[in-house]
Scaffold this motif. Structure first.
Motif, mmCIF file in Angstrom:
data_model
loop_
_atom_site.group_PDB
_atom_site.id
_atom_site.type_symbol
_atom_site.label_atom_id
_atom_site.label_comp_id
_atom_site.label_asym_id
_atom_site.label_seq_id
_atom_site.Cartn_x
_atom_site.Cartn_y
_atom_site.Cartn_z
ATOM 1 N N ASP A 194 0.830 -1.113 0.077
ATOM 2 C CA ASP A 194 -0.123 0.044 -0.016
ATOM 3 C C ASP A 194 0.855 1.321 -0.028
ATOM 4 N N ARG A 206 0.729 3.969 -3.005
ATOM 5 C CA ARG A 206 0.486 5.320 -2.603
ATOM 6 C C ARG A 206 1.444 6.370 -2.977
ATOM 7 N N PRO A 223 -2.299 8.966 -6.540
ATOM 8 C CA PRO A 223 -2.069 7.533 -6.299
ATOM 9 C C PRO A 223 -3.456 6.689 -6.784
ATOM 10 N N PRO A 232 -4.390 1.908 -3.421
ATOM 11 C CA PRO A 232 -3.828 2.388 -2.012
ATOM 12 C C PRO A 232 -4.992 2.654 -1.088
ATOM 13 N N THR A 233 -4.828 2.712 0.120
ATOM 14 C CA THR A 233 -5.544 3.224 1.137
ATOM 15 C C THR A 233 -6.838 2.404 1.316
#
Length: 275
Positions: free
Chosen positions: A134, A138, A144, A200-201
């Motif tokens: 991740d 990111r 991202p 990501p996230t």
């Protein structure tokens, strides 16, 4: 004489038709603009009493549209003790999903090669591999969200107390892990962590599973392009029969080239058999 109306493989290399063929069957492929992501990659190995086959192929729709393969996979041996597996499925509408997928696989495997030596598989932080991936996705550059991808990571430990091989798997998103046992694919993850979750996230917690891979069984980590048709079409029966024993590397790649309408996404699978 070459007939320019004919395109694709013939004879033994022709994709296996498992129903109504895809609308892209027989259409010429187009090159994409990304030079460092090939159409197809494959790998194979024997590690102790484990057999490993791995392949990732651009889907028919991407081939005829000239789009890059968005799946990525990685497999590695660690000290003769572990087989490490990672499969990422780039989110289709993300413009740099292929970059996210490759970053996720590379950094997840790198994390496990750092964390596992000298550690016990039962207690090692498998989710740390997802966090490392991740962070890489990111921080790889601006925007991202253009690198969105799923990620499934597995570690198989050789020869646990003579009863089989311990494994653990974690994931973000819907890329499946399945156990092929007694001729049937059994999903290892439940419904939680569906397609809305990705790197990501990610918004929710990771899925995790652990168990024992016993002689005669196979652990398959796949992208949705393989896992969904395995569950929802004749592909499941076809691959269960084809993979009842470890095939040769070329045969394994050919098995992933099945032809079936509505299933034309990128296809990726890493399968570990316990001999």
């Amino acid at each position: 004489m070459t007939d320019d109306r004919v395109w694709g493989d013939v004879g033994v290399f022709r994709p296996r038709e498992l129903g109504q063929p895809s609308r892209t069957t027989g259409e010429p492929w187009r090159l994409d603009g990304v030079t460092d992501v090939p159409d197809t990659v494959a790998d194979a190995a024997r590690v102790g009493t484990l057999e490993v086959r791995a392949a990732s192929s651009r889907g028919a729709r991407h081939r005829v549209n000239g789009h890059v393969r968005q799946d990525a996979m990685g497999v590695a041996e660690l000290g003769g003790r572990f087989v490490l597996v990672a499969v990422a499925d780039g989110v289709g509408d993300a413009s740099h999903a292929h970059r996210g997928a490759h970053l996720a696989v590379r950094h997840a495997i790198n994390y496990l090669t750092w964390a596992l030596p000298g550690a016990d598989l039962d207690v090692v932080d498998m989710v740390g591999a997802l966090r490392a991936a991740d962070r890489a996705v990111r921080e790889a550059g601006p925007a991202p969200e253009t690198r969105r991808t799923t990620l499934t990571v597995a570690a198989v430990e050789l020869g646990w107390t003579g009863q089989g091989h311990r494994y653990r798997a974690v994931r973000v998103g819907d890329s499946p892990a399945l156990m092929l046992t007694d001729g049937v694919f059994v999903p290892l993850f439940g419904k939680r962590g569906g397609g809305t979750e990705c790197l990501p996230t990610p918004r929710g917690p990771a899925d995790g599973v652990r168990g024992v891979l016993r002689p005669g069984e196979a652990l398959a980590v796949t992208s949705a392009g393989v896992g969904i048709p395995v569950r929802e079409s004749p592909v499941g029966t076809y691959l269960a029969q084809a993979w009842a024993r470890p095939p040769g590397p070329v045969a394994f790649l050919h098995h992933l080239q099945f032809d079936l309408r509505a299933f034309d996404e990128d296809r990726t699978a890493v399968v570990v058999w316990a001999r």
